[in-house]
Design a protein around this motif. Structure first.
Motif, mmCIF file in Angstrom:
data_model
loop_
_atom_site.group_PDB
_atom_site.id
_atom_site.type_symbol
_atom_site.label_atom_id
_atom_site.label_comp_id
_atom_site.label_asym_id
_atom_site.label_seq_id
_atom_site.Cartn_x
_atom_site.Cartn_y
_atom_site.Cartn_z
ATOM 1 N N ASN A 143 -8.979 -1.010 18.002
ATOM 2 C CA ASN A 143 -8.361 -2.147 17.349
ATOM 3 C C ASN A 143 -7.198 -2.743 18.356
ATOM 4 O OD1 ASN A 143 -7.755 -3.227 14.554
ATOM 5 N ND2 ASN A 143 -5.555 -2.603 15.007
ATOM 6 N N ALA A 144 -6.643 -3.985 17.835
ATOM 7 C CA ALA A 144 -5.802 -4.648 18.815
ATOM 8 C C ALA A 144 -4.568 -3.854 19.131
ATOM 9 C CB ALA A 144 -5.216 -5.644 18.138
ATOM 10 N N ASP A 145 -4.114 -2.661 18.272
ATOM 11 C CA ASP A 145 -2.867 -1.821 18.640
ATOM 12 C C ASP A 145 -3.281 -0.609 19.563
ATOM 13 O OD1 ASP A 145 -4.146 -0.201 16.930
ATOM 14 O OD2 ASP A 145 -3.015 -0.032 15.294
ATOM 15 N N GLY A 146 -4.607 -0.753 20.083
ATOM 16 C CA GLY A 146 -5.217 0.349 20.805
ATOM 17 C C GLY A 146 -5.672 1.645 20.305
ATOM 18 N N ASN A 406 -9.216 1.304 6.565
ATOM 19 C CA ASN A 406 -10.231 0.386 5.784
ATOM 20 C C ASN A 406 -9.670 -0.858 5.574
ATOM 21 O OD1 ASN A 406 -12.616 2.078 4.517
ATOM 22 N ND2 ASN A 406 -10.795 3.216 4.711
ATOM 23 N N LEU A 407 -8.367 -0.973 5.446
ATOM 24 C CA LEU A 407 -7.866 -2.436 5.461
ATOM 25 C C LEU A 407 -8.170 -3.295 6.977
ATOM 26 C CD1 LEU A 407 -6.012 -4.304 3.856
ATOM 27 C CD2 LEU A 407 -3.935 -3.654 5.225
ATOM 28 N N SER A 408 -8.298 -2.602 7.952
ATOM 29 C CA SER A 408 -8.551 -3.362 9.064
ATOM 30 C C SER A 408 -10.038 -3.768 9.211
ATOM 31 C CB SER A 408 -8.213 -2.103 10.298
ATOM 32 O OG SER A 408 -6.875 -2.159 10.413
ATOM 33 N N TYR A 409 -10.823 -2.986 8.625
ATOM 34 C CA TYR A 409 -12.268 -3.074 8.366
ATOM 35 C C TYR A 409 -12.496 -4.403 7.750
ATOM 36 C CZ TYR A 409 -17.000 -3.108 6.756
ATOM 37 O OH TYR A 409 -18.322 -3.493 6.328
ATOM 38 N N LEU A 410 -11.500 -4.712 6.684
ATOM 39 C CA LEU A 410 -11.820 -5.756 5.743
ATOM 40 C C LEU A 410 -11.331 -7.098 6.467
ATOM 41 C CD1 LEU A 410 -10.836 -4.434 2.291
ATOM 42 C CD2 LEU A 410 -13.316 -5.021 3.261
ATOM 43 N N GLY A 411 -10.679 -6.989 7.739
ATOM 44 C CA GLY A 411 -10.075 -8.240 8.574
ATOM 45 C C GLY A 411 -8.513 -8.255 8.369
ATOM 46 N N GLY A 412 -7.821 -7.270 7.784
ATOM 47 C CA GLY A 412 -6.414 -7.318 7.721
ATOM 48 C C GLY A 412 -5.783 -7.064 8.862
ATOM 49 N N GLY A 413 -4.530 -7.760 9.029
ATOM 50 C CA GLY A 413 -3.813 -8.025 10.368
ATOM 51 C C GLY A 413 -2.524 -7.059 10.112
ATOM 52 N N ARG A 415 0.331 -8.352 9.202
ATOM 53 C CA ARG A 415 1.168 -8.506 7.998
ATOM 54 C C ARG A 415 0.429 -7.823 6.949
ATOM 55 N NH1 ARG A 415 2.544 -15.025 8.553
ATOM 56 N NH2 ARG A 415 3.779 -14.907 10.673
ATOM 57 N N THR A 416 -0.574 -7.691 6.837
ATOM 58 C CA THR A 416 -1.467 -7.198 5.577
ATOM 59 C C THR A 416 -1.060 -5.815 5.801
ATOM 60 O OG1 THR A 416 -3.593 -7.428 6.778
ATOM 61 C CG2 THR A 416 -3.077 -8.933 5.123
ATOM 62 N N GLY A 417 -0.873 -4.854 6.942
ATOM 63 C CA GLY A 417 -0.745 -3.768 7.010
ATOM 64 C C GLY A 417 0.573 -3.484 6.687
ATOM 65 N N VAL A 418 1.581 -4.228 6.950
ATOM 66 C CA VAL A 418 3.081 -4.033 6.308
ATOM 67 C C VAL A 418 3.045 -4.098 4.840
ATOM 68 C CG1 VAL A 418 5.605 -4.982 6.414
ATOM 69 C CG2 VAL A 418 4.152 -4.753 8.591
ATOM 70 N N ALA A 419 2.247 -5.210 4.334
ATOM 71 C CA ALA A 419 2.211 -5.226 2.809
ATOM 72 C C ALA A 419 1.687 -4.062 2.288
ATOM 73 C CB ALA A 419 1.344 -6.535 2.618
ATOM 74 N N LEU A 420 0.852 -3.492 2.949
ATOM 75 C CA LEU A 420 0.002 -2.258 2.244
ATOM 76 C C LEU A 420 1.091 -1.075 2.415
ATOM 77 C CD1 LEU A 420 -2.378 -0.595 1.355
ATOM 78 C CD2 LEU A 420 -2.968 -0.086 3.597
ATOM 79 N N ARG A 421 1.745 -0.806 3.427
ATOM 80 C CA ARG A 421 2.641 0.105 3.655
ATOM 81 C C ARG A 421 3.797 -0.035 2.431
ATOM 82 N NH1 ARG A 421 2.919 -1.133 9.835
ATOM 83 N NH2 ARG A 421 0.679 -0.467 10.262
ATOM 84 N N LEU A 422 4.168 -1.179 2.373
ATOM 85 C CA LEU A 422 5.261 -1.496 1.243
ATOM 86 C C LEU A 422 4.889 -1.226 -0.134
ATOM 87 C CD1 LEU A 422 6.714 -4.847 2.597
ATOM 88 C CD2 LEU A 422 8.062 -2.503 2.424
ATOM 89 N N ALA A 423 3.340 -1.528 -0.449
ATOM 90 C CA ALA A 423 2.662 -1.225 -1.622
ATOM 91 C C ALA A 423 2.528 0.239 -1.974
ATOM 92 C CB ALA A 423 1.423 -2.095 -1.798
ATOM 93 N N MET A 424 2.545 0.995 -1.058
ATOM 94 C CA MET A 424 2.310 2.425 -1.032
ATOM 95 C C MET A 424 3.403 3.104 -1.280
ATOM 96 S SD MET A 424 -0.459 3.794 1.823
ATOM 97 C CE MET A 424 -0.371 5.322 0.876
ATOM 98 N N THR A 425 4.550 2.630 -0.704
ATOM 99 C CA THR A 425 5.810 3.068 -0.790
ATOM 100 C C THR A 425 6.521 2.661 -2.204
ATOM 101 O OG1 THR A 425 6.556 2.525 1.406
ATOM 102 C CG2 THR A 425 8.370 3.048 -0.275
ATOM 103 N N ALA A 426 6.006 1.449 -2.981
ATOM 104 C CA ALA A 426 6.281 1.366 -4.317
ATOM 105 C C ALA A 426 5.622 2.074 -5.302
ATOM 106 C CB ALA A 426 6.120 -0.109 -4.659
ATOM 107 N N ALA A 427 4.328 2.405 -4.651
ATOM 108 C CA ALA A 427 3.471 3.173 -5.692
ATOM 109 C C ALA A 427 3.909 4.595 -5.801
ATOM 110 C CB ALA A 427 1.936 2.973 -5.238
ATOM 111 N N THR A 428 4.613 5.116 -4.693
ATOM 112 C CA THR A 428 4.951 6.424 -4.718
ATOM 113 C C THR A 428 6.183 6.593 -5.266
ATOM 114 O OG1 THR A 428 4.216 6.617 -2.331
ATOM 115 C CG2 THR A 428 6.005 8.244 -3.065
ATOM 116 N N GLY A 429 7.005 5.810 -5.371
ATOM 117 C CA GLY A 429 8.216 5.894 -6.295
ATOM 118 C C GLY A 429 7.918 5.538 -7.784
#
Length: 517
Positions: A143-146, A406-413, A415-429
């Protein structure tokens, strides 16, 4: 917004129609998932494990000691994650509250013999985990992040394309990735946080709202820091929680040592209905077998396609290395941790556990009662709170990496990665304060379908697994201490594209290992 008007229904309609739609849908999906998981998926998983065990000539047994050495001397390679970090990410995802409540329920419903069948499916599951993790390594991409990305979605697309089934492989990969993000990225974190909240509420009267706030505060910084930081946290959290739990159970076994041989005798006798009174609440040999196999299969997660996403992130010299290391995760999950839970319950006094008698706390605090019976003291409640919280929380951290891959597989970059982490944080709460039965059963359905897709792909690509393993075995028989994988020399079923497994990259990895030695 149009307003829906109530409609008078004929009195002849059945009473079930008065149920809310969400409840009816939950019941229907639950029945469907139960049928697929209990009647179909169990047998597919067992069959796949047996086939892969035979095809690899029992790799999980003949190379078991090597897998131990590999994980103990895992080093951090340049660029991506170390094999140990990838291992604990996968182990964190595997080890959860099912290792406690699930095992307690299995020996309650199936009797002591259920533990024996959990061992059997774990041994078969080790071969399945080896195969899917090896494929994840073979077909990974950088991936781009190495950090490498790989897993079922990647080997579905890349592997089946080399078999002339690229269109099918891409479709399978997209469906798999979407279902994994939905279940592991959003719903399962809610399940784990709900367990933590329920434990704190029942044992320490901590409000679920307070738990939700604290969970979000401790989850957000870790997830938002990215995959490398998640790996660093799990690197110490997972071994800590596992060793603490095993240490306490070891004390239980020591203080109950005279009864241990009898318990193992009950396990073997109960597995084959050799002695009356050991059948459990479900009754009969089949109930014992089914409860043991189902709990074992769904606890160690071999074949579900989750852990390979973590396995692919490791930078290793040969794909088989990570395959062996990940198979060890199944051993630790079931043979070690689930057995620890099972023995704790089986060594308890008859007032706590009796085969065929279901106590009122069977699905909640049976293990806590069993520990308190062997080791009196108020500390047991606090210890079990720690165990449940860390087991559940480590799962959430593991899920984040699986979902991000899997988000990376679907083409997520980014910003979408940050959105996923925020969504997971909200789901955890959210999971700590609400019960979303429909969402949870939908996630279970998604998990069952994911597993079937993954097993189809693994079996379809099993020739690749066998070829890569032959290359590893051949190099070791030639006296190579640290085999390095070069795709063009490995006798693969087809030419592997990409620049990860080239001769120059293999030389660089071997050089890196020599420098760190």
């Amino acid at each position: 917004m149009p307003i829906a008007m109530p409609i008078a229904l004929p009195a002849a309609l059945p009473a079930a129609s008065d149920e809310p739609l969400a409840e009816r849908l939950t019941e229907s999906l639950g029945a469907f998932e139960g049928f697929v998981s209990g009647k179909i998926l169990v047998w597919i998983l067992l069959g796949a494990g047996l086939f892969l065990t035979l095809g690899t000539r029992g790799v999980q047994l003949r190379l078991f000691t090597r897998s131990l050495r590999l994980v103990l001397r895992s080093r951090h390679q340049r660029g991506s994650l170390s094999s140990f970090q990838a291992f604990v990410i996968g182990l964190g995802g595997r080890v959860g509250t099912g290792n406690i409540a699930g095992v307690a329920l299995a020996v309650t419903m199936g009797g002591p013999g259920a533990l024996f069948w959990m061992w059997v499916v774990a041994l078969l599951g080790m071969a399945t985990s080896f195969a899917e993790s090896t494929l994840a390594q073979v077909f990974k991409v950088r991936n781009a992040d190495g950090i490498f990305r790989g897993g079922p979605a990647y080997y579905m697309q890349r592997g089946l394309a080399l078999a002339g089934r690229g269109g099918i492989g891409r479709a399978m990969g997209v469906v798999f990735a979407l279902m994994l993000i939905f279940s592991y990225g959003l719903i399962f974190p809610m399940v784990q946080s709900n367990t933590i909240a329920a434990t704190l509420d029942s044992s320490h009267h901590v409000s679920t709202t307070a738990t939700a706030i604290v969970l979000m505060l401790v989850t957000a910084p870790i997830l938002l820091a990215g995959m490398r930081f998640v790996a660093k946290v799990t690197e110490w959290l997972v071994p800590l929680m596992a060793l603490a739990y095993i240490a306490v159970v070891a004390v239980v076994i020591i203080v109950s040592l005279p009864r241990v041989p009898g318990v193992f005798g009950d396990i073997i006798a109960g597995a084959f209905s050799l002695r009356p009174g050991l059948a459990g609440v479900g009754g009969g040999l089949f109930a014992t077998f089914l409860n043991g196999t189902k709990r074992g299969l769904f606890s160690n997660e071999a074949g579900q396609g989750s852990s390979p996403n973590g396995a692919a992130t490791a930078d290793v010299a040969h794909p088989v290395v990570q395959g062996l290391i990940q198979s060890l995760g199944v051993f630790i999950d079931t043979i070690v941790i689930c057995t620890a839970t099972g023995l704790t319950v089986l060594l308890a006094a008859p007032s706590i556990y009796t085969p065929g008698v279901e106590p009122e706390w069977a699905e909640t605090t049976l293990v806590q009662h069993a520990l308190a019976d062997a080791l009196p003291g108020g500390w047991v409640v606090w210890f079990m709170t720690f165990v449940v919280a860390t087991f559940a929380y480590s799962s959430v951290l593991g899920y984040s990496n699986f979902a991000e891959v899997n988000l990376s597989y679907l083409g997520g970059g980014r910003r979408t990665g940050v959105a996923l982490r925020l969504a997971m944080t909200a789901a955890t709460g959210l999971g700590a304060v609400v019960a979303l039965d429909l969402a949870w059963v939908m996630a279970d359905v998604a998990l069952a379908l994911m597993t079937i897709l993954n097993l189809v792909a693994v079996l379809w690509l099993s020739r690749w697994v066998f070829a890569v393993l032959r290359d590893y075995d051949r190099q070791r028989s030639d006296g190579v201490a640290e085999p390095a994988f070069v795709a063009e020399r490995a006798g693969l079923p087809a030419d592997l594209d990409g620049d990860i497994w080239t001769a120059d990259k293999a030389a660089a990895r071997v050089s890196s290992l020599d420098e760190e030695a």
